[in-house]
Design an enzyme around this catalytic site. Sequence first.
Site, PDB file in Angstrom:
ATOM      1  N   GLU A 200       0.835  -1.197   0.000  1.00 39.39           N
ATOM      2  CA  GLU A 200       0.000   0.000   0.000  1.00 39.39           C
ATOM      3  C   GLU A 200       0.873   1.252   0.000  1.00 39.39           C
ATOM      4  OE1 GLU A 200      -2.691  -0.705   3.278  1.00 39.39           O
ATOM      5  OE2 GLU A 200      -3.374  -2.598   2.403  1.00 39.39           O
ATOM      6  N   ARG A 270      -3.131  -8.008  11.890  1.00 40.89           N
ATOM      7  CA  ARG A 270      -3.863  -9.083  12.565  1.00 40.89           C
ATOM      8  C   ARG A 270      -3.123  -9.519  13.830  1.00 40.89           C
ATOM      9  NH1 ARG A 270      -6.307  -7.484   8.847  1.00 40.89           N
ATOM     10  NH2 ARG A 270      -7.616  -8.596   7.340  1.00 40.89           N
ATOM     11  N   HIS A 322      -4.242   3.248   5.145  1.00 36.74           N
ATOM     12  CA  HIS A 322      -4.180   2.062   4.291  1.00 36.74           C
ATOM     13  C   HIS A 322      -4.673   2.447   2.894  1.00 36.74           C
ATOM     14  CE1 HIS A 322      -3.944  -1.287   7.437  1.00 36.74           C
ATOM     15  NE2 HIS A 322      -4.067  -0.181   8.170  1.00 36.74           N
ATOM     16  N   TYR A 324      -7.101   0.091  -0.254  1.00 32.30           N
ATOM     17  CA  TYR A 324      -7.788   1.167  -0.929  1.00 32.30           C
ATOM     18  C   TYR A 324      -9.272   1.033  -0.642  1.00 32.30           C
ATOM     19  CZ  TYR A 324      -8.701  -2.531  -4.435  1.00 32.30           C
ATOM     20  OH  TYR A 324      -9.084  -3.703  -5.053  1.00 32.30           O
ATOM     21  N   GLU A 397      -8.875   4.159   4.692  1.00 29.20           N
ATOM     22  CA  GLU A 397      -8.551   3.495   3.427  1.00 29.20           C
ATOM     23  C   GLU A 397      -8.563   4.560   2.338  1.00 29.20           C
ATOM     24  OE1 GLU A 397      -7.699   0.430   2.935  1.00 29.20           O
ATOM     25  OE2 GLU A 397      -8.394  -0.708   4.679  1.00 29.20           O
TER      26      GLU A 397
END
Length: 439
Positions: A200, A270, A322, A324, A397
């Site tokens: 990203e 995560r 982030h 997208y 995003e």
Amino acid sequence: MDGCFRVLYCVFTLLAILTFTKCLENNDQHRDVEEKVTYNGDQVLRVETVNSKQRKKIKELENQGLIEKWFTNSTSVDIMVKKVNSETVKNTLNNGSLSFDIFIDDIQRAINEENPPINEVELELSGRQGHNLTFERYHKVDDIYKYIDHLSQEYPDIVEIETIGKTHENVPLRVIRIKLDQNSTDTKAIWIDGGIHAREWIAVSSVLYLINELVHNRDSLESHMNNIEFHIIPILNPDGYKHSHEKERLWRKNRSKPSANSCVGADLNRNWDYHWGETGASKYSCAEIYRGVKASSELETQAVVKYIMKNPNKFKGFLTFHSYGQYILYPWGYAKRVPSDHTEVHRVGQVMATAIKKATSNEYTVGNSATLLYAAAGASDDWAKGVAKIKYSYTVELKDTGKYGFILPPSEILSTGKEAYAAVSALANEISSEKNNNV
């Protein structure tokens, strides 16, 4: 009867192993690479998935290793399809009555056009001012760190650099603190990071744009921007980011390898110690959403946790950038639940989205991340809200909505940076205003 059961059990186990093995064979993320990965003829498709049967079909293709998900929401999913699997996947979609459009016809061609080689003018610029960073291209880790050093040398009164840890490949994790003009016993701070996912690139460039504005244009900033102390790490995953530039453009994870038999990398989004290992995170090290061997197992996660938890009360905002999709997302991500103060958090998210639209005319959707997109346990904004108790915690995003996906052309860097700045400024205004003095 017991014998028949054992036979069936063995058959199903064998089928599961074969399916998983097939998935690994089709997934470059499971192995380390020596040669640079190319994506000639690979495509990105947007598939409409409006019901559970259609989503199940996509999951089957994913489990077979025939596709890789790029983006998903409640109505569609963007999938990357390798050239070798294209006919099989498209036939499956057509036979299952799943409509799709080709968003990127040739991924490698898009990559080739994304970041052309550095020219002589940029090299001359580097020699003249000590760095070559511009907002006309995506830069590598060394270029970015040279720029950070340049800022700390040129603006020592407002810029302070702190190394908060090192990565698996021994790269320093560097936080830029934009200090307040005046000493204050009631400092309000905002944490900002980019590049937690290696591919990203626009997230990294947008955070760098924000830093540039906060430093070079400090005298012309809105007053509320000078009332906030900013703690910014432009590349939270420098190992993965470097690998994405040099070996595999679409690499997502970091570059840790906990054992000889494991695959490379954990998904840093995560790995945080809040509902770690629940929905939307994998226990398999070869998976793109691998959660790590345990909560906060990764050096990058540990460094940020230690840094913020030294004085969590001063942090009033937490923004992780982030791409997208053009979303402003807030907790919780581990399940379709919202925090008790979600009405206020949603309101401020809408203020940020309005500021972005005013700056560039682009629209961002605001809402709970698990509801708008999907459940993803162990994410950094959940940790910031649930453990560090930072009220205004968001994942932003950035652009776009799918035309280019992760391979956003450099012509979009400047406008996307302006969107990131608009969001940060709106949040800073809310936090610094009188009505939020007790946040």
